[in-house]
Write a protein that holds these residues in place. Structure first.
Motif, PDB file in Angstrom:
ATOM      1  N   GLY A 131       2.821   3.620  -6.789  1.00 13.21           N
ATOM      2  CA  GLY A 131       4.209   3.552  -7.244  1.00 13.21           C
ATOM      3  C   GLY A 131       4.648   4.753  -8.042  1.00 13.21           C
ATOM      4  N   ASN A 132       4.010   4.969  -9.198  1.00 16.51           N
ATOM      5  CA  ASN A 132       4.337   6.128 -10.026  1.00 16.51           C
ATOM      6  C   ASN A 132       3.139   6.469 -10.897  1.00 16.51           C
ATOM      7  OD1 ASN A 132       4.586   4.666 -12.604  1.00 16.51           O
ATOM      8  ND2 ASN A 132       6.372   3.739 -11.636  1.00 16.51           N
ATOM      9  N   LEU A 133       3.188   7.614 -11.532  1.00 15.15           N
ATOM     10  CA  LEU A 133       2.047   8.085 -12.319  1.00 15.15           C
ATOM     11  C   LEU A 133       1.666   7.125 -13.445  1.00 15.15           C
ATOM     12  CD1 LEU A 133       2.784  11.922 -12.599  1.00 15.15           C
ATOM     13  CD2 LEU A 133       1.206  10.762 -11.034  1.00 15.15           C
ATOM     14  N   ASP A 134       2.634   6.431 -14.014  1.00 16.76           N
ATOM     15  CA  ASP A 134       2.346   5.488 -15.102  1.00 16.76           C
ATOM     16  C   ASP A 134       1.440   4.350 -14.654  1.00 16.76           C
ATOM     17  OD1 ASP A 134       3.904   6.970 -16.859  1.00 16.76           O
ATOM     18  OD2 ASP A 134       5.691   5.734 -16.549  1.00 16.76           O
ATOM     19  N   ASN A 135       1.430   4.038 -13.363  1.00 18.71           N
ATOM     20  CA  ASN A 135       0.636   2.924 -12.840  1.00 18.71           C
ATOM     21  C   ASN A 135      -0.802   3.316 -12.507  1.00 18.71           C
ATOM     22  OD1 ASN A 135       2.931   1.353 -12.977  1.00 18.71           O
ATOM     23  ND2 ASN A 135       3.430   1.601 -10.823  1.00 18.71           N
ATOM     24  N   GLU A 158      10.437  14.605 -13.488  1.00 15.32           N
ATOM     25  CA  GLU A 158       9.337  13.737 -13.072  1.00 15.32           C
ATOM     26  C   GLU A 158       8.472  14.449 -12.039  1.00 15.32           C
ATOM     27  OE1 GLU A 158      11.066  10.186 -11.429  1.00 15.32           O
ATOM     28  OE2 GLU A 158      11.157   9.215 -13.377  1.00 15.32           O
ATOM     29  N   TYR A 159       7.255  13.960 -11.865  1.00 19.16           N
ATOM     30  CA  TYR A 159       6.358  14.503 -10.852  1.00 19.16           C
ATOM     31  C   TYR A 159       7.055  14.441  -9.498  1.00 19.16           C
ATOM     32  CZ  TYR A 159       2.353  14.819  -7.711  1.00 19.16           C
ATOM     33  OH  TYR A 159       1.490  15.183  -6.711  1.00 19.16           O
ATOM     34  N   GLN A 179       6.869  11.445  -6.897  1.00 16.45           N
ATOM     35  CA  GLN A 179       7.367  10.099  -7.199  1.00 16.45           C
ATOM     36  C   GLN A 179       8.715   9.920  -6.527  1.00 16.45           C
ATOM     37  OE1 GLN A 179       5.481   9.053 -11.505  1.00 16.45           O
ATOM     38  NE2 GLN A 179       7.569   9.664 -11.549  1.00 16.45           N
ATOM     39  N   ASP A 196      11.772   7.102  -4.929  1.00 17.24           N
ATOM     40  CA  ASP A 196      12.349   5.760  -4.836  1.00 17.24           C
ATOM     41  C   ASP A 196      12.686   5.527  -3.375  1.00 17.24           C
ATOM     42  OD1 ASP A 196      12.303   5.343  -7.620  1.00 17.24           O
ATOM     43  OD2 ASP A 196      14.179   6.440  -7.841  1.00 17.24           O
ATOM     44  N   ASP A 232       9.262   1.892  -5.856  1.00 15.33           N
ATOM     45  CA  ASP A 232       8.650   3.188  -6.149  1.00 15.33           C
ATOM     46  C   ASP A 232       7.538   3.466  -5.145  1.00 15.33           C
ATOM     47  OD1 ASP A 232      10.232   3.508  -8.414  1.00 15.33           O
ATOM     48  OD2 ASP A 232       8.758   2.568  -9.730  1.00 15.33           O
ATOM     49  N   TRP A 233       7.371   4.732  -4.769  1.00 13.39           N
ATOM     50  CA  TRP A 233       6.334   5.152  -3.830  1.00 13.39           C
ATOM     51  C   TRP A 233       5.817   6.503  -4.300  1.00 13.39           C
ATOM     52  CZ3 TRP A 233       4.095   2.017  -0.607  1.00 13.39           C
ATOM     53  CH2 TRP A 233       3.314   2.508   0.435  1.00 13.39           C
ATOM     54  N   LEU A 234       4.506   6.685  -4.282  1.00  9.44           N
ATOM     55  CA  LEU A 234       3.908   7.886  -4.847  1.00  9.44           C
ATOM     56  C   LEU A 234       3.135   8.680  -3.804  1.00  9.44           C
ATOM     57  CD1 LEU A 234       3.351   9.524  -7.454  1.00  9.44           C
ATOM     58  CD2 LEU A 234       1.323   8.092  -7.791  1.00  9.44           C
TER      59      LEU A 234
END
Length: 170
Positions: A64-68, A111-112, A115, A117, A131-133
């Motif tokens: 999803g994103n870097l935080d995950n 943001e990276y 990342q 949407d 979210d998709w990473l």
């Protein structure tokens, strides 16, 4: 998805388990004789452990994103048997920011760049945004090490795509 990887593994004599969040995908796979379950990687009811986990077709997307990322690696620790590995692929989206001279125009304060949407639409039906990473290999390797895993590059494609193996650091 449709279970094509599971069918290939079954042809090789393996006993794969597929998970997907789409009821239709699970139904298609079940009709093909695949052990398919309606859930996602983060589902608490998913208690099985595996020698190998395949996360293909941009497997890093599910993060999803870097935080995950810490939650993702913690979940991998739960689903992998000792000595187990994850085969994961992704693409480095830097090519979207490449200038004609080869330089990159990436705003480092933003943001990276991998990342995204997403929102799916098919035949007039619009899904919820999610979210998709997309992770470049160097970023994957950095976060893997930060979370007790090692990332090894297996193969690189012609379009900034790659396949990697993730394994726990003993």
């Amino acid at each position: 998805g449709s279970g094509c990887h599971c069918l290939a593994l079954m042809d090789m004599g393996k006993d794969p388990v597929a998970i997907d969040i789409s009821p239709l995908s699970v139904s298609v796979m079940t009709d093909e004789g695949i052990d398919a379950r309606l859930m996602n990687l983060y589902d608490d009811k998913f208690k099985d452990t595996f020698d190998t986990v395949l996360m293909l077709m941009n497997g890093t997307g599910i993060i999803g994103n870097l935080d995950n990322i810490p939650v993702f690696f913690e979940r991998l620790r739960q689903v992998l048997k000792p000595g187990g590995v994850v085969l994961i692929d992704s693409s480095d989206l830097r090519y979207l920011f490449e200038e004609e001279d080869g330089s990159l125009m990436i705003d480092l304060a933003d943001e990276y760049y991998g990342q995204l949407d997403y929102q799916m639409e098919y035949n007039g039906v619009v899904g919820e945004p999610f979210d998709w990473l997309y992770l470049d290999f160097e970023t994957l390797a950095f976060y893997a090490e930060e979370n007790g895993f090692q990332a090894d590059l297996v193969a690189e494609g012609d379009h900034y795509d790659y396949l990697a193996i993730l394994s726990q650091i003993p």
